[in-house]
Design an enzyme around this catalytic site. Sequence first.
Site, PDB file in Angstrom:
ATOM      1  CG  ASN A 120      -0.826  -0.251   2.458  1.00  0.00           C
ATOM      2  OD1 ASN A 120      -0.431  -1.328   2.856  1.00  0.00           O
ATOM      3  ND2 ASN A 120      -1.012   0.761   3.282  1.00  0.00           N
ATOM      4  CG  ASP A 121      -0.145   4.148   2.803  1.00  0.00           C
ATOM      5  OD1 ASP A 121      -1.063   3.519   2.256  1.00  0.00           O
ATOM      6  OD2 ASP A 121      -0.240   4.651   3.932  1.00  0.00           O
TER       7      ASP A 121
ATOM      8  CD  GLN B 155       2.823   0.976   5.710  1.00  0.00           C
ATOM      9  OE1 GLN B 155       1.993   0.540   6.488  1.00  0.00           O
ATOM     10  NE2 GLN B 155       4.078   1.172   6.072  1.00  0.00           N
TER      11      GLN B 155
ATOM     12  CG  ASP C  30      -0.006   7.720   8.329  1.00  0.00           C
ATOM     13  OD1 ASP C  30       0.481   6.660   8.742  1.00  0.00           O
ATOM     14  OD2 ASP C  30      -1.172   7.817   7.893  1.00  0.00           O
TER      15      ASP C  30
ATOM     16  CD  GLU D 219      -5.700   6.358   6.826  1.00  0.00           C
ATOM     17  OE1 GLU D 219      -5.737   5.468   7.674  1.00  0.00           O
ATOM     18  OE2 GLU D 219      -5.883   6.146   5.616  1.00  0.00           O
TER      19      GLU D 219
HETATM   20  C1  FRU Z   1      -3.071   4.694   4.701  1.00  0.00           C
HETATM   21  C2  FRU Z   1      -2.769   3.897   5.960  1.00  0.00           C
HETATM   22  C3  FRU Z   1      -1.907   4.716   6.901  1.00  0.00           C
HETATM   23  C4  FRU Z   1      -1.192   3.678   7.708  1.00  0.00           C
HETATM   24  C5  FRU Z   1      -0.982   2.589   6.690  1.00  0.00           C
HETATM   25  C6  FRU Z   1      -1.041   1.196   7.243  1.00  0.00           C
HETATM   26  O1  FRU Z   1      -3.409   3.901   3.612  1.00  0.00           O
HETATM   27  O2  FRU Z   1      -3.960   3.488   6.578  1.00  0.00           O
HETATM   28  O3  FRU Z   1      -2.627   5.642   7.683  1.00  0.00           O
HETATM   29  O4  FRU Z   1       0.006   4.135   8.255  1.00  0.00           O
HETATM   30  O5  FRU Z   1      -1.981   2.750   5.703  1.00  0.00           O
HETATM   31  O6  FRU Z   1      -0.656   0.256   6.303  1.00  0.00           O
END
Ligand code: FRU
Length: 516
Positions: free
Chosen positions: A52-53, A69, A184, A235
């Site tokens: 993810n991020d 992530q 974050d 976020e």
């Molecule tokens: C955003 C999020 C962040 C968090 C991460 C967890 O997509 O929810 O806020 O740090 O993903 O994987």
Amino acid sequence: MQNKLLLIFLVFFVCACKTKEKEEKTEKQLVEAFTEQYRPQFHFTPEEKWMNDPNGLVYHEGTYHLFFQYYPDDIVWGPMHWGHAISTDMVHWEHKPIALYPDGHGLIFSGSAVVDKENTSGFGKDGKPPLVAIFTYHSMEGEKAGRNDFQTQGIAYSLDNGATWTKYEGNPVIGNEGIRDFRDPKVFWHEGSQSWVLVLVAGDHARFYTSKNLREWEYRSSFGKNQGAHGGVWECPDLFPLFVEGEEEPKWVLLISINPGAPNGGSGTQYFVGEFDGNRFISDQKEPKWLDYGTDNYAGVTYNNVPNDDRIFIGWMSNWDYARDTPTKKWRSAMTLPRRLTLGRHKGEYLLANYPLPQIATLAATELLGSTKISTEGAQTFSIANLNQSQIRLRTASKDFELVFKNDMGETLELTMDSNSNAFLLDRMNSGQVNFQPEFGNKKHYMPIEFLTDGHYEIDIYLDWSSIEVFLDRGLLAMTDQIFPSQPYTALEVHNNDGEEAMELVFVKKMPSIWP
Ligand code: FRU
């Protein structure tokens, strides 16, 4: 004796076969890698498993780092690590080993990285400045126990340009006083106050901290409880100055991702334009502005330390509504194209544009179709072998047209510009596989066009195997969506419904694969 020899021979033979099998398997895996159905050809994806991020975006000694992530054991979200990839041109990426693993303080959630040039942290050695990563620790035990203080902030440093990392023994560097969503951190060096600034999110607002050494942080102020969109939790913040085109003074831009609560559902990124003095961010903006109106550009942040103060943005090309369900098997999800952010004033409003870096456009060397005119109230169909690896540009003053991508399976992806409703619409409801999750293909995606230039403007489209990115007027308006057509689109229909303005299809170019 003979029996013994036979046995040795048999063992040897079986082993040799096994090794061969293994070699063949590895070769087969290599052949498959990056050619699987839906594998993006010019967007970053992990070799395998869940991503993810984007995290820790930083440029150092000729290398652009992309941490992200990552869950190495499955293609759905799980205990988070920081995956890692590097690039020298922001086009081609090299996958690297995992950078940060969970530890006793928790999983490694999103965050940022800086080059500590003056060694303020003291982590540097022999004149070598450290790279310092600042991230959120998420304690699963704390969460399971029903506590509210399970997210804290930690740091780690690297003395070999991001290859290996050491966690700071004094972690966490920012504890939690009982705020459930507290995460974050984005850190940057603030010239004016000669301090490090950290911005993080705390549920429905952003918080600002400062430090002289990246280890001790002091809370300064907060922003946003009563401003912008609040349909979900805040976020992945980012804060940076940008010069306004044609003006002398920079403004500060605060990016805030929000989930849910985006204009077309689920996850999206809003921004605020205002002032920052090193301690406090202020903006008189009450209503949210959106960086991208598509449903698949989330948690995006910008690079630290890029030469010439360029602001380069990368987002995660997915949406929490259906990220876990998209129809890929080996890996899940991609990053957006890297985009340059610029700030301008349009019809009295400060607006943030995001537009792919020039080196992305120049990648496409093969022209599949040259300049073609589509007359007023005209329509044309162009047949092209594979549109799902292409860059398309149109130029027009028409605000009434349709672009329809089609494949042999009868699947269509439709883009409509409609002056009556003053909107641009993307319809992926019949674009391919859409039934894997109810939210994916249930409605058209809408983007208001009130700020679009009156007169000629460009429409840039980047189509990959499983995504479309549309930029109007050099990124003043952007829309990013995932798509999963059963086969690539092979026809593009252009319908110009305007009675006065013609359209020019400037080109269709083939985008090459960025993978070896
Ligand atoms: C955003 C999020 C962040 C968090 C991460 C967890 O997509 O929810 O806020 O740090 O993903 O994987």
